[in-house]
Write a protein that holds these residues in place. Structure first.
Motif, PDB file in Angstrom:
ATOM      1  N   THR A  21       0.841  -1.198   0.000  1.00  0.00           N
ATOM      2  CA  THR A  21       0.000   0.000   0.000  1.00  0.00           C
ATOM      3  C   THR A  21       0.875   1.247   0.000  1.00  0.00           C
ATOM      4  OG1 THR A  21      -1.782  -1.164   1.142  1.00  0.00           O
ATOM      5  CG2 THR A  21      -1.802   1.245   1.256  1.00  0.00           C
ATOM      6  N   ARG A  22       1.916   1.267   0.858  1.00  0.00           N
ATOM      7  CA  ARG A  22       2.842   2.408   0.875  1.00  0.00           C
ATOM      8  C   ARG A  22       3.554   2.579  -0.464  1.00  0.00           C
ATOM      9  NH1 ARG A  22       4.029   0.319   5.925  1.00  0.00           N
ATOM     10  NH2 ARG A  22       5.937  -0.634   5.156  1.00  0.00           N
ATOM     11  N   ALA A  23       3.829   1.458  -1.141  1.00  0.00           N
ATOM     12  CA  ALA A  23       4.518   1.512  -2.427  1.00  0.00           C
ATOM     13  C   ALA A  23       3.578   1.923  -3.554  1.00  0.00           C
ATOM     14  CB  ALA A  23       5.151   0.157  -2.735  1.00  0.00           C
ATOM     15  N   GLY A  24       2.274   1.943  -3.285  1.00  0.00           N
ATOM     16  CA  GLY A  24       1.310   2.340  -4.306  1.00  0.00           C
ATOM     17  C   GLY A  24       0.967   1.230  -5.276  1.00  0.00           C
ATOM     18  N   ALA A  25       1.165  -0.018  -4.867  1.00  0.00           N
ATOM     19  CA  ALA A  25       0.854  -1.158  -5.731  1.00  0.00           C
ATOM     20  C   ALA A  25      -0.578  -1.619  -5.491  1.00  0.00           C
ATOM     21  CB  ALA A  25       1.819  -2.302  -5.460  1.00  0.00           C
ATOM     22  N   LYS A  26      -1.306  -1.836  -6.580  1.00  0.00           N
ATOM     23  CA  LYS A  26      -2.665  -2.368  -6.475  1.00  0.00           C
ATOM     24  C   LYS A  26      -2.575  -3.884  -6.495  1.00  0.00           C
ATOM     25  CE  LYS A  26      -4.779   1.625  -8.585  1.00  0.00           C
ATOM     26  NZ  LYS A  26      -5.623   2.143  -9.638  1.00  0.00           N
ATOM     27  N   PHE A  27      -2.909  -4.485  -5.374  1.00  0.00           N
ATOM     28  CA  PHE A  27      -2.735  -5.932  -5.242  1.00  0.00           C
ATOM     29  C   PHE A  27      -4.068  -6.613  -4.979  1.00  0.00           C
ATOM     30  CE2 PHE A  27      -2.186  -4.002  -1.106  1.00  0.00           C
ATOM     31  CZ  PHE A  27      -2.950  -4.797  -0.269  1.00  0.00           C
ATOM     32  N   LYS A  28      -4.076  -7.915  -5.247  1.00  0.00           N
ATOM     33  CA  LYS A  28      -5.208  -8.785  -4.918  1.00  0.00           C
ATOM     34  C   LYS A  28      -4.698  -9.823  -3.936  1.00  0.00           C
ATOM     35  CE  LYS A  28      -7.358  -8.325  -9.419  1.00  0.00           C
ATOM     36  NZ  LYS A  28      -7.790  -9.021 -10.637  1.00  0.00           N
ATOM     37  N   ARG A  29      -5.640 -10.364  -3.170  1.00  0.00           N
ATOM     38  CA  ARG A  29      -5.296 -11.390  -2.193  1.00  0.00           C
ATOM     39  C   ARG A  29      -6.083 -12.653  -2.539  1.00  0.00           C
ATOM     40  NH1 ARG A  29      -5.574 -10.523   4.355  1.00  0.00           N
ATOM     41  NH2 ARG A  29      -4.979 -12.635   4.893  1.00  0.00           N
ATOM     42  N   PRO A  30      -5.536 -13.505  -3.427  1.00  0.00           N
ATOM     43  CA  PRO A  30      -6.256 -14.705  -3.849  1.00  0.00           C
ATOM     44  C   PRO A  30      -6.492 -15.705  -2.723  1.00  0.00           C
ATOM     45  CG  PRO A  30      -4.443 -14.242  -5.354  1.00  0.00           C
ATOM     46  CD  PRO A  30      -4.301 -13.322  -4.188  1.00  0.00           C
ATOM     47  N   SER A  31      -5.632 -15.699  -1.715  1.00  0.00           N
ATOM     48  CA  SER A  31      -5.818 -16.600  -0.575  1.00  0.00           C
ATOM     49  C   SER A  31      -5.234 -15.942   0.662  1.00  0.00           C
ATOM     50  CB  SER A  31      -5.134 -17.950  -0.834  1.00  0.00           C
ATOM     51  OG  SER A  31      -3.737 -17.817  -0.716  1.00  0.00           O
ATOM     52  N   ASP A  32      -5.315 -16.625   1.786  1.00  0.00           N
ATOM     53  CA  ASP A  32      -4.765 -16.089   3.033  1.00  0.00           C
ATOM     54  C   ASP A  32      -3.241 -16.048   3.030  1.00  0.00           C
ATOM     55  OD1 ASP A  32      -7.282 -15.737   4.034  1.00  0.00           O
ATOM     56  OD2 ASP A  32      -7.288 -17.596   5.198  1.00  0.00           O
ATOM     57  N   PHE A  33      -2.600 -16.705   2.039  1.00  0.00           N
ATOM     58  CA  PHE A  33      -1.148 -16.809   2.024  1.00  0.00           C
ATOM     59  C   PHE A  33      -0.513 -16.266   0.749  1.00  0.00           C
ATOM     60  CE2 PHE A  33      -2.934 -20.341   4.466  1.00  0.00           C
ATOM     61  CZ  PHE A  33      -2.396 -20.052   5.707  1.00  0.00           C
ATOM     62  N   HIS A  34      -1.284 -15.615  -0.108  1.00  0.00           N
ATOM     63  CA  HIS A  34      -0.803 -15.261  -1.448  1.00  0.00           C
ATOM     64  C   HIS A  34      -1.274 -13.859  -1.820  1.00  0.00           C
ATOM     65  CE1 HIS A  34      -1.368 -16.117  -6.030  1.00  0.00           C
ATOM     66  NE2 HIS A  34      -0.214 -15.525  -5.814  1.00  0.00           N
ATOM     67  N   LEU A  35      -0.334 -13.045  -2.333  1.00  0.00           N
ATOM     68  CA  LEU A  35      -0.660 -11.723  -2.867  1.00  0.00           C
ATOM     69  C   LEU A  35      -0.272 -11.689  -4.338  1.00  0.00           C
ATOM     70  CD1 LEU A  35       0.676  -9.475   0.024  1.00  0.00           C
ATOM     71  CD2 LEU A  35      -1.700  -9.855  -0.589  1.00  0.00           C
ATOM     72  N   LYS A  36      -1.057 -10.954  -5.130  1.00  0.00           N
ATOM     73  CA  LYS A  36      -0.815 -10.909  -6.565  1.00  0.00           C
ATOM     74  C   LYS A  36      -0.937  -9.474  -7.048  1.00  0.00           C
ATOM     75  CE  LYS A  36      -2.214 -13.308 -10.755  1.00  0.00           C
ATOM     76  NZ  LYS A  36      -0.967 -13.993 -11.042  1.00  0.00           N
ATOM     77  N   VAL A  37       0.055  -9.037  -7.833  1.00  0.00           N
ATOM     78  CA  VAL A  37       0.027  -7.738  -8.494  1.00  0.00           C
ATOM     79  C   VAL A  37       0.205  -8.040  -9.975  1.00  0.00           C
ATOM     80  CG1 VAL A  37       1.104  -5.484  -8.729  1.00  0.00           C
ATOM     81  CG2 VAL A  37       1.033  -6.590  -6.490  1.00  0.00           C
ATOM     82  N   GLN A  38      -0.888  -7.969 -10.710  1.00  0.00           N
ATOM     83  CA  GLN A  38      -0.925  -8.361 -12.122  1.00  0.00           C
ATOM     84  C   GLN A  38      -0.310  -9.749 -12.289  1.00  0.00           C
ATOM     85  OE1 GLN A  38       0.124  -5.315 -14.924  1.00  0.00           O
ATOM     86  NE2 GLN A  38      -1.266  -3.839 -14.002  1.00  0.00           N
ATOM     87  N   ALA A  39       0.859  -9.861 -12.961  1.00  0.00           N
ATOM     88  CA  ALA A  39       1.463 -11.176 -13.205  1.00  0.00           C
ATOM     89  C   ALA A  39       2.500 -11.554 -12.152  1.00  0.00           C
ATOM     90  CB  ALA A  39       2.102 -11.207 -14.589  1.00  0.00           C
ATOM     91  N   PHE A  40       2.681 -10.722 -11.126  1.00  0.00           N
ATOM     92  CA  PHE A  40       3.673 -10.981 -10.086  1.00  0.00           C
ATOM     93  C   PHE A  40       2.977 -11.572  -8.861  1.00  0.00           C
ATOM     94  CE2 PHE A  40       5.490  -7.722 -12.730  1.00  0.00           C
ATOM     95  CZ  PHE A  40       6.817  -8.093 -12.834  1.00  0.00           C
ATOM     96  N   ASN A  41       3.576 -12.608  -8.290  1.00  0.00           N
ATOM     97  CA  ASN A  41       3.007 -13.314  -7.148  1.00  0.00           C
ATOM     98  C   ASN A  41       3.982 -13.273  -5.976  1.00  0.00           C
ATOM     99  OD1 ASN A  41       0.588 -14.746  -8.484  1.00  0.00           O
ATOM    100  ND2 ASN A  41       2.303 -15.120  -9.866  1.00  0.00           N
ATOM    101  N   PHE A  42       3.417 -13.190  -4.767  1.00  0.00           N
ATOM    102  CA  PHE A  42       4.235 -13.163  -3.557  1.00  0.00           C
ATOM    103  C   PHE A  42       3.530 -13.917  -2.448  1.00  0.00           C
ATOM    104  CE2 PHE A  42       5.638 -10.959   0.398  1.00  0.00           C
ATOM    105  CZ  PHE A  42       6.952 -11.387   0.371  1.00  0.00           C
ATOM    106  N   TRP A  43       4.299 -14.750  -1.747  1.00  0.00           N
ATOM    107  CA  TRP A  43       3.809 -15.478  -0.591  1.00  0.00           C
ATOM    108  C   TRP A  43       4.560 -14.949   0.636  1.00  0.00           C
ATOM    109  CZ3 TRP A  43       4.366 -17.374  -5.414  1.00  0.00           C
ATOM    110  CH2 TRP A  43       3.258 -17.999  -5.989  1.00  0.00           C
ATOM    111  N   PRO A  44       3.922 -14.094   1.446  1.00  0.00           N
ATOM    112  CA  PRO A  44       4.623 -13.437   2.560  1.00  0.00           C
ATOM    113  C   PRO A  44       5.203 -14.376   3.604  1.00  0.00           C
ATOM    114  CG  PRO A  44       2.564 -12.322   2.102  1.00  0.00           C
ATOM    115  CD  PRO A  44       2.566 -13.571   1.285  1.00  0.00           C
ATOM    116  N   THR A  45       4.567 -15.489   3.869  1.00  0.00           N
ATOM    117  CA  THR A  45       5.066 -16.352   4.941  1.00  0.00           C
ATOM    118  C   THR A  45       6.353 -17.077   4.564  1.00  0.00           C
ATOM    119  OG1 THR A  45       3.602 -18.114   4.183  1.00  0.00           O
ATOM    120  CG2 THR A  45       2.813 -16.718   5.992  1.00  0.00           C
ATOM    121  N   THR A  46       6.580 -17.295   3.265  1.00  0.00           N
ATOM    122  CA  THR A  46       7.802 -17.968   2.835  1.00  0.00           C
ATOM    123  C   THR A  46       8.763 -17.029   2.120  1.00  0.00           C
ATOM    124  OG1 THR A  46       6.819 -18.621   0.738  1.00  0.00           O
ATOM    125  CG2 THR A  46       6.626 -20.177   2.587  1.00  0.00           C
ATOM    126  N   GLY A  47       8.264 -15.878   1.662  1.00  0.00           N
ATOM    127  CA  GLY A  47       9.097 -14.940   0.921  1.00  0.00           C
ATOM    128  C   GLY A  47       9.248 -15.300  -0.537  1.00  0.00           C
TER     129      GLY A  47
END
Length: 104
Positions: A21-47
Motif C-alpha cells: 500500500t505504501r509503495a502504491g501497488a494495487k494488489f489482490k489477495r487470492p488466498s490467506d497466504f498469497h498476494l498478486k500484483v498483475q502477473a507478479f506473485n508473492f507469498w509473505p510467509t515464505t518470501g
C-alpha cells in the motif's frame, strides 16, 4: 515437500499488505497466504516471489525484492513526499519562560 512457514501468517500478510500500500501497488489477495500484483506473485510467509510466466519454482527472495520488481515493472506508483521549505515546521519551540525561572 511444502515450504516451511517462517513467520506468523497473519502478521506477515499484514506487513506485506502495508508495504504494498505504501509503495502504491494495487494488489489482490487470492488466498490467506498469497498476494498478486498483475502477473507478479508473492507469498509473505515464505518470501517466495514468482512471475506467471516462470517455468521454474518460486524463489524465496523476500518482500523488498518483490517491491523492487514491481517498481521496475512500473506497478508501484508511490511518489516521494513533497519537500518542506519551512524548517520551523520541524523545530520544536520551547514556551517562553518567566524571568528568573530557568530549567536545565
Amino acid at each position: 515437500m511444502p515450504a516451511k512457514r517462517r513467520t506468523d501468517p497473519s502478521q506477515a500478510m499484514a506487513e506485506a499488505e502495508a508495504a504494498l500500500t505504501r509503495a502504491g501497488a494495487k494488489f489482490k489477495r487470492p488466498s490467506d497466504f498469497h498476494l498478486k500484483v498483475q502477473a507478479f506473485n508473492f507469498w509473505p510467509t515464505t518470501g517466495n516471489v514468482r512471475h506467471d510466466d516462470d517455468h521454474k519454482p518460486a524463489q524465496p527472495l523476500g518482500l523488498a525484492v518483490f517491491i523492487r520488481q514491481l517498481n521496475e515493472a512500473g506497478l508501484a506508483t508511490a511518489q516521494p513526499l513533497d519537500l518542506v521549505d519551512d524548517p520551523a515546521a520541524f523545530i520544536v519551540q520551547r514556551p517562553p519562560q518567566e524571568p528568573g525561572f530557568e530549567t536545565y
